[in-house]
Design a protein around this motif. Sequence first.
Motif, PDB file in Angstrom:
ATOM      1  N   LEU A 112      40.413  91.978  17.919  1.00 23.02           N
ATOM      2  CA  LEU A 112      41.589  92.760  17.528  1.00 23.02           C
ATOM      3  C   LEU A 112      41.785  92.787  16.020  1.00 23.02           C
ATOM      4  CD1 LEU A 112      44.046  91.626  20.340  1.00 23.02           C
ATOM      5  CD2 LEU A 112      43.047  93.892  20.051  1.00 23.02           C
ATOM      6  N   VAL A 113      41.461  91.688  15.331  1.00 24.81           N
ATOM      7  CA  VAL A 113      41.561  91.680  13.867  1.00 24.81           C
ATOM      8  C   VAL A 113      40.573  92.668  13.266  1.00 24.81           C
ATOM      9  CG1 VAL A 113      41.122  90.290  11.809  1.00 24.81           C
ATOM     10  CG2 VAL A 113      42.515  89.365  13.654  1.00 24.81           C
ATOM     11  N   ARG A 114      39.342  92.682  13.787  1.00 21.56           N
ATOM     12  CA  ARG A 114      38.347  93.641  13.284  1.00 21.56           C
ATOM     13  C   ARG A 114      38.818  95.075  13.524  1.00 21.56           C
ATOM     14  NH1 ARG A 114      34.900  89.811  15.578  1.00 21.56           N
ATOM     15  NH2 ARG A 114      34.636  91.085  17.453  1.00 21.56           N
ATOM     16  N   LEU A 115      39.385  95.311  14.712  1.00 19.04           N
ATOM     17  CA  LEU A 115      39.885  96.647  15.030  1.00 19.04           C
ATOM     18  C   LEU A 115      41.011  97.039  14.078  1.00 19.04           C
ATOM     19  CD1 LEU A 115      40.000  99.126  16.871  1.00 19.04           C
ATOM     20  CD2 LEU A 115      41.580  97.856  18.345  1.00 19.04           C
ATOM     21  N   ARG A 116      41.943  96.092  13.846  1.00 17.49           N
ATOM     22  CA  ARG A 116      43.063  96.373  12.943  1.00 17.49           C
ATOM     23  C   ARG A 116      42.573  96.697  11.539  1.00 17.49           C
ATOM     24  NH1 ARG A 116      48.022  98.205  11.663  1.00 17.49           N
ATOM     25  NH2 ARG A 116      49.095  96.912  10.148  1.00 17.49           N
ATOM     26  N   ARG A 117      41.644  95.928  11.036  1.00 17.31           N
ATOM     27  CA  ARG A 117      41.162  96.158   9.667  1.00 17.31           C
ATOM     28  C   ARG A 117      40.346  97.449   9.575  1.00 17.31           C
ATOM     29  NH1 ARG A 117      39.845  89.798   8.180  1.00 17.31           N
ATOM     30  NH2 ARG A 117      42.063  89.200   8.087  1.00 17.31           N
ATOM     31  N   ALA A 118      39.629  97.769  10.648  1.00 17.51           N
ATOM     32  CA  ALA A 118      38.910  99.045  10.654  1.00 17.51           C
ATOM     33  C   ALA A 118      39.890 100.213  10.635  1.00 17.51           C
ATOM     34  CB  ALA A 118      38.007  99.135  11.879  1.00 17.51           C
ATOM     35  N   MET A 119      41.003 100.078  11.379  1.00 20.78           N
ATOM     36  CA  MET A 119      42.016 101.134  11.383  1.00 20.78           C
ATOM     37  C   MET A 119      42.669 101.282  10.008  1.00 20.78           C
ATOM     38  SD  MET A 119      43.865 100.459  15.073  1.00 20.78           S
ATOM     39  CE  MET A 119      45.183 101.603  14.671  1.00 20.78           C
ATOM     40  N   LEU A 120      42.953 100.146   9.358  1.00 22.97           N
ATOM     41  CA  LEU A 120      43.556 100.209   8.022  1.00 22.97           C
ATOM     42  C   LEU A 120      42.600 100.856   7.023  1.00 22.97           C
ATOM     43  CD1 LEU A 120      45.309  96.722   7.807  1.00 22.97           C
ATOM     44  CD2 LEU A 120      46.393  98.960   8.105  1.00 22.97           C
ATOM     45  N   ALA A 121      41.306 100.497   7.143  1.00 21.03           N
ATOM     46  CA  ALA A 121      40.313 101.101   6.236  1.00 21.03           C
ATOM     47  C   ALA A 121      40.216 102.600   6.487  1.00 21.03           C
ATOM     48  CB  ALA A 121      38.959 100.433   6.438  1.00 21.03           C
ATOM     49  N   LEU A 122      40.273 102.994   7.767  1.00 21.17           N
ATOM     50  CA  LEU A 122      40.217 104.415   8.093  1.00 21.17           C
ATOM     51  C   LEU A 122      41.442 105.147   7.538  1.00 21.17           C
ATOM     52  CD1 LEU A 122      38.851 106.756   9.557  1.00 21.17           C
ATOM     53  CD2 LEU A 122      40.068 106.063  11.640  1.00 21.17           C
ATOM     54  N   GLU A 123      42.627 104.524   7.670  1.00 23.19           N
ATOM     55  CA  GLU A 123      43.836 105.143   7.127  1.00 23.19           C
ATOM     56  C   GLU A 123      43.740 105.299   5.610  1.00 23.19           C
ATOM     57  OE1 GLU A 123      47.075 102.736   8.356  1.00 23.19           O
ATOM     58  OE2 GLU A 123      46.943 103.318  10.476  1.00 23.19           O
ATOM     59  N   GLU A 124      43.198 104.287   4.937  1.00 21.60           N
ATOM     60  CA  GLU A 124      43.062 104.367   3.484  1.00 21.60           C
ATOM     61  C   GLU A 124      42.075 105.467   3.093  1.00 21.60           C
ATOM     62  OE1 GLU A 124      43.324 104.137  -0.428  1.00 21.60           O
ATOM     63  OE2 GLU A 124      44.692 103.246   1.031  1.00 21.60           O
ATOM     64  N   ARG A 125      40.960 105.555   3.847  1.00 20.12           N
ATOM     65  CA  ARG A 125      40.003 106.625   3.555  1.00 20.12           C
ATOM     66  C   ARG A 125      40.621 107.997   3.803  1.00 20.12           C
ATOM     67  NH1 ARG A 125      36.155 102.952   5.759  1.00 20.12           N
ATOM     68  NH2 ARG A 125      36.307 103.905   7.825  1.00 20.12           N
ATOM     69  N   SER A 126      41.425 108.093   4.870  1.00 16.26           N
ATOM     70  CA  SER A 126      42.089 109.370   5.150  1.00 16.26           C
ATOM     71  C   SER A 126      43.062 109.725   4.041  1.00 16.26           C
ATOM     72  CB  SER A 126      42.835 109.292   6.492  1.00 16.26           C
ATOM     73  OG  SER A 126      41.940 109.077   7.551  1.00 16.26           O
ATOM     74  N   ALA A 127      43.818 108.722   3.570  1.00 19.42           N
ATOM     75  CA  ALA A 127      44.757 108.974   2.477  1.00 19.42           C
ATOM     76  C   ALA A 127      44.017 109.363   1.200  1.00 19.42           C
ATOM     77  CB  ALA A 127      45.622 107.738   2.228  1.00 19.42           C
TER      78      ALA A 127
END
Length: 397
Positions: A112-127
């Motif tokens: 779940l931590v890996r998933l959370r950090r992947a989601m945050l990285a994806l959000e940052e890339r999207s931004a």
Amino acid sequence: MCDESPNLRALLRGLLSPQYEICLTASGEEALERAPAFAPDVVLSDLLLPGMSGSVLCRRLRAEPATRDVPFVLVTSLADADARAEGLESGADDYIAKPIRARELQARVGSLVRLRRAMLALEERSAALERSNAALREAQHALLRAERFSAVGTLAAGLAHEIANPLSCIKAGSTAITRFLREVGDGVSALADAASKGPAEKHALLSALAEAMSIAGELADGSRRIERLAADLRVFAGPAMAADEVVDLAEAIEAAWTVARSRFAALPRLALDAAACPPIRASGALVGQALVAVLENAVLAAGPGGLVRVALREIPDGAEIEVRDSGPGIPREILPRIFDPFFTTRPVGSGTGLGLAVAYGIVSGLGGDIGVDSPPGQGAVFRVRLPRAPGAFARGA
């Protein structure tokens, strides 16, 4: 982790603290209070808590923007499938059954931590992608405007050149006609007196001369308007940048206001807020011409009895002049065209549509930029940014 049992909290600390920073709480209320500052990557909570249950805690965390997307794991000893389903329906992402098995706990939390950090990285890339797209759209808009200005600038240069010769003839002719008519008028008066012409004949002759003088005056006024148009066209086509000089922008604003107010019979009020601002190096005449165009636009928008606010402030590597009017504002669909040459919302014959285009060309030529915004119901706001010295903005941030 939220659990009322000190033993379970101690167990979880021992299993997870070697790899993760842990925040342990004993109640749902405490977890809600500490979660925003801790910013967890995963929340583990017992389903049965004193006061607020784990399901309610999950729903409350899902309602907060900062923790809305944080993975939530229910820890429970209940074998009741309905109780577990209720927890999942409240927004939980997973559950772990008691007694806790170390390997399973570490594996699930790690996933779940890996998933959370992947989601945050994806959000940052999207931004970052959205920021890049916005910058690209702005660059495309600036390029299109530059291309339009270049094309119209070439046309403007040709028009200004072609206007110059007939304009000189009109000016010289109107001046000569006025002089000749004065001489004829004097001569007619003398002849009428000498020939003892009656008052009626003399009045008719003088009336005809007065009408001719009026026409000559209109010619002279028209030639002055054409002369100003030709001057604007020459500046728009390519403002000649005079040698750098020290320009006090507060004084330049005052001088531009004096010029602008001389062209209107009724004026709005002016509120000038000039903060201490170092002078810049530029062409004082061109800075003044750009400010006159912006101020005239604000005067027209505010109207008699309105208000024009001008603020001068220092910015990194230069200065910013903000001109805000109390007028009706600029419709959103018109804003992108406000600096286009020959575009005007004024009645036919009331404006050339070159004023703001000339201001844009001058400010850009001086290495600055000019923009406009019009919040609904708040008038229009023009911001002119000028570098402290040529190229200052290019060297700065």
